[in-house]
Every structure is written in C-alpha cells, then in structure tokens.
Design a protein around this motif. Structure first.
Motif, PDB file in Angstrom:
ATOM      1  N   SER A 176       5.569 -41.515  34.719  1.00 50.10           N
ATOM      2  CA  SER A 176       6.836 -41.806  34.046  1.00 50.10           C
ATOM      3  C   SER A 176       7.624 -42.857  34.807  1.00 50.10           C
ATOM      4  O   SER A 176       7.408 -43.080  36.005  1.00 50.10           O
ATOM      5  CB  SER A 176       7.673 -40.528  33.920  1.00 50.10           C
ATOM      6  OG  SER A 176       8.107 -40.093  35.205  1.00 50.10           O
ATOM      7  N   ARG A 177       8.558 -43.476  34.099  1.00 55.64           N
ATOM      8  CA  ARG A 177       9.379 -44.503  34.725  1.00 55.64           C
ATOM      9  C   ARG A 177      10.208 -43.921  35.864  1.00 55.64           C
ATOM     10  O   ARG A 177      10.383 -44.566  36.908  1.00 55.64           O
ATOM     11  CB  ARG A 177      10.304 -45.140  33.679  1.00 55.64           C
ATOM     12  CG  ARG A 177      11.056 -46.373  34.174  1.00 55.64           C
ATOM     13  CD  ARG A 177      11.824 -47.046  33.047  1.00 55.64           C
ATOM     14  NE  ARG A 177      10.929 -47.486  31.976  1.00 55.64           N
ATOM     15  CZ  ARG A 177      11.342 -48.152  30.901  1.00 55.64           C
ATOM     16  NH1 ARG A 177      12.631 -48.428  30.757  1.00 55.64           N
ATOM     17  NH2 ARG A 177      10.477 -48.531  29.976  1.00 55.64           N
ATOM     18  N   GLU A 227       6.656 -49.988  33.175  1.00 54.37           N
ATOM     19  CA  GLU A 227       6.038 -48.995  34.053  1.00 54.37           C
ATOM     20  C   GLU A 227       4.892 -49.614  34.869  1.00 54.37           C
ATOM     21  O   GLU A 227       4.773 -49.375  36.072  1.00 54.37           O
ATOM     22  CB  GLU A 227       5.514 -47.806  33.231  1.00 54.37           C
ATOM     23  CG  GLU A 227       6.590 -46.876  32.700  1.00 54.37           C
ATOM     24  CD  GLU A 227       7.291 -47.424  31.461  1.00 54.37           C
ATOM     25  OE1 GLU A 227       8.257 -46.797  31.010  1.00 54.37           O
ATOM     26  OE2 GLU A 227       6.865 -48.484  30.945  1.00 54.37           O
TER      27      GLU A 227
END
Length: 198
Positions: free
Chosen positions: A32-33, A104
């Motif tokens: 995830s970011r 990302e």
C-alpha cells in the motif's frame, strides 16, 4: 518474497545484472501507499543517522556546511525532501511522457535504491578507514549504479520501450535539479568549497 537479510542481500546483488526482473518482483508485492511512505521515512532516518556517523568520523568544517545543514534534524528534512521529490518526479514526469506507471511503484523504486545505497555507504565508510582508494572507486561505481537502477526501474514501471531515451531524460532532469539545489543551498548559507591555492 522473503524479508530476511539473506534474501534481501541476494535481491540487492541481483539488481545489477537483472534490474527489471527485480523491479517486477518488487512491484508485484502490491504494498500500500501508506506502507511505502513509511518505508521511505525509515530510509530517511537511517540515511540521516549514517550521515551523522560519517560526519563524526570525517568531520567537515561547519562554516562550509552552513548553520542549517550542520543540524541533523535539518539534514534529515532535506534527505526526506530529496527522496520525496525523486519519487514524485519519477511518477509525474513519466506520466507526462506517456508512461503508465503508478506512484506506488515510483516510491518502491526510491525505497529500494536507498536501501542498496545505505549498504554501499556503510561499506564506503569502512573502506575509507582502511582503503581510501577502494572507497573512492566504490563511490564512483555507486553513481553508475544509481543511473542504471533508476533507468531500468523507470522503464519497467512506466512500460517504456527505450532505456536509452529514459536515461537521457533522467540526465536532463538531474542537471536541472542540480542547478535548483545549488540555488537552494546558497540560500541556506552553504558556501562553495574553496580549493587550496597552488
């Protein structure tokens, strides 16, 4: 992918001969970011700590660094700004040039590069104490490695076809960034290093 020291070391070594394969493996993790920004922040903390250690071992005149850069907290903020700016530039500029990469993957690129560079910097500091000539060679090789990894990771991220064009674009951006950074450093009070008179 395993997050063990041995596996990560092997991946780091594989990055030189097969950068695009390593990039695919890292991008496929799908982190995830928020996780990636946290990892980037960790790299900033570690890089700043290593810079402080290097400054203790090889002190530089504070007048040359300026009052702001002599402060570890300020140095950390600058490290963070540079990494954040690089990740953003990889994403934004790549998109402007027709790439299809994600933010990302751009963050992952910077995190992985910084992870490897931290290892190279540790080795460089050690070599500086026992073999300065080898340390200088390693620093030179690190510059080549930086462009090699950044080019191929960017190609893989955005789906570009020509690594040569990506490399040229990176060089142009870096030249512009150096001029901008030089201007900022002057504003921060960092004076140019004067060469000793012959």
């Amino acid at each position: 992918m395993q997050f063990t020291p041995g596996y990560l070391f092997g991946m780091a070594l594989q990055t030189v001969p097969e950068p695009r394969k390593v990039a695919r493996d890292l991008f496929d993790l799908g982190l995830s970011r928020e996780t990636l920004w946290t990892a980037l922040l960790l790299m900033v903390v570690l890089a700043t700590g290593l810079s402080v250690i290097a400054d203790i071992l090889f002190p530089i005149d504070a007048q040359l660094m300026g009052p702001l850069l002599s402060n570890p907290a300020t140095l950390g903020l600058i490290e963070g700004a540079v990494m954040f700016g690089l990740a953003t530039a990889i994403h934004v500029i790549g998109r402007l040039l027709g790439g299809q990469g994600t933010l990302e993957n751009a963050i992952m690129t910077v995190v992985w590069m910084e992870f490897i560079f931290l290892g190279l910097q540790v080795v460089t500091v050690i070599l500086t104490l026992i073999a300065p000539a080898m340390a200088a060679l390693l620093m030179f090789a690190s510059v080549f490695f930086f462009f090699w990894v950044l080019t191929h990771f960017t190609v893989e991220n955005h789906g570009f076809q020509s690594a040569g064009l990506v490399f040229t674009s990176i060089l142009i951006f870096m030249v512009l960034a150096v001029f901008a950074l030089s201007f900022i450093l002057v504003l921060l009070g960092v004076e140019p290093i004067e060469l000793p008179a012959q």
